[in-house]
Design an enzyme around this catalytic site. Sequence first.
Site, PDB file in Angstrom:
ATOM      1  N   HIS A 163      62.498  25.646 -16.668  1.00  8.80           N
ATOM      2  CA  HIS A 163      63.777  25.777 -15.961  1.00  8.80           C
ATOM      3  C   HIS A 163      64.681  24.580 -16.284  1.00  8.80           C
ATOM      4  CE1 HIS A 163      66.351  26.669 -12.354  1.00  8.80           C
ATOM      5  NE2 HIS A 163      66.529  25.353 -12.404  1.00  8.80           N
ATOM      6  N   GLU A 164      64.123  23.391 -16.228  1.00  4.52           N
ATOM      7  CA  GLU A 164      64.920  22.191 -16.511  1.00  4.52           C
ATOM      8  C   GLU A 164      65.332  22.133 -17.981  1.00  4.52           C
ATOM      9  OE1 GLU A 164      66.057  20.705 -14.103  1.00  4.52           O
ATOM     10  OE2 GLU A 164      64.710  21.515 -12.583  1.00  4.52           O
ATOM     11  N   HIS A 187      68.369  24.199 -18.469  1.00  4.72           N
ATOM     12  CA  HIS A 187      69.582  23.482 -18.072  1.00  4.72           C
ATOM     13  C   HIS A 187      70.059  22.579 -19.203  1.00  4.72           C
ATOM     14  CE1 HIS A 187      70.251  24.729 -14.026  1.00  4.72           C
ATOM     15  NE2 HIS A 187      69.119  24.261 -13.539  1.00  4.72           N
ATOM     16  N   GLU A 238      71.954  28.347 -11.720  1.00  2.55           N
ATOM     17  CA  GLU A 238      70.534  28.420 -11.386  1.00  2.55           C
ATOM     18  C   GLU A 238      69.885  29.730 -11.834  1.00  2.55           C
ATOM     19  OE1 GLU A 238      68.679  25.898 -10.390  1.00  2.55           O
ATOM     20  OE2 GLU A 238      70.521  24.751 -10.590  1.00  2.55           O
TER      21      GLU A 238
END
Length: 293
Positions: free
Chosen positions: A134-135, A138, A209
């Site tokens: 997930h990071e 980003h 998100e």
Amino acid sequence: MFPFNQLKTAALLGLMSGLIVLVSYILVGNEQGLYLGLGISAVTTLGSWYFSDQAALAAYQAQPLQRSDAPKLYDTVARLCDRAQLPMPKLFIIPTKSPNAFATGRDPQHAAVAVTEGIIDLLSTKELEGVIAHELTHIRNRDTLTQAVAGTLGGAVTFVGRMLSFGGLYYPANRDDRRGNNPIVLLFLLVLAPLSATLIQLAISRTREFAADEGAAQITGNPTALANALNKLETVGRQIPINGNPAMSPLLIINPLSREGLQNLFRTHPSTEERIQRLQAMAKQPRQLFAKA
């Protein structure tokens, strides 16, 4: 959907910059206010571009992490970076039992991923992979820079509004040279402008998100693992909140302090329940749609 999100984010950032200019112009009352607002907007944007990673890491007292300190974690990040076709970011550990993580940096070549001691202890290997992925998403989507610029501009709106409002108590708020102040102008500078900046910043955060969750599912091929991780983070995070600068909270993978009702308007993230539902729906799709390795 991704180009639309990029366009919407650019529009929101432009709106926030325009808000700084408007705040300056309202009080100064002439073109000097425009120049002041443009200057502040440019300086804050440039500063956040160069120093966003340092500010975020310092806000949570993150410490550098070498491979010798946590070889399993380091190798996990390296493997996921290979799948995502990203350079290896710098790794940091946050000395707190609150489970959380975030990514920062102006681009993939200057990126950092920070995890707390609590999240390493709480999650399984697969769940932690989902969080790291997930990071990394980003980072790949340049969300880390976007959030840093949005946060800095939002802070600038609040700062300019408060500083200039004090000037409005002693200097004219119009083109005349009459002393006094305008209550409506002061209300805008002290309340409405900072509130508007906060809502814009949160809107930018929430749009990012869902895309990061989807990217994590694609990198790991396991949407369920991230869904399980989010559920644990929501539950335990409420019991052990993380301490840090609230302006940096949009960077975190989850903000456990969000609530329903009116405060839903001020969420830095979409509701965890909705994120989990979306990930569970992805898990029902054919696995080859997600697996990248």
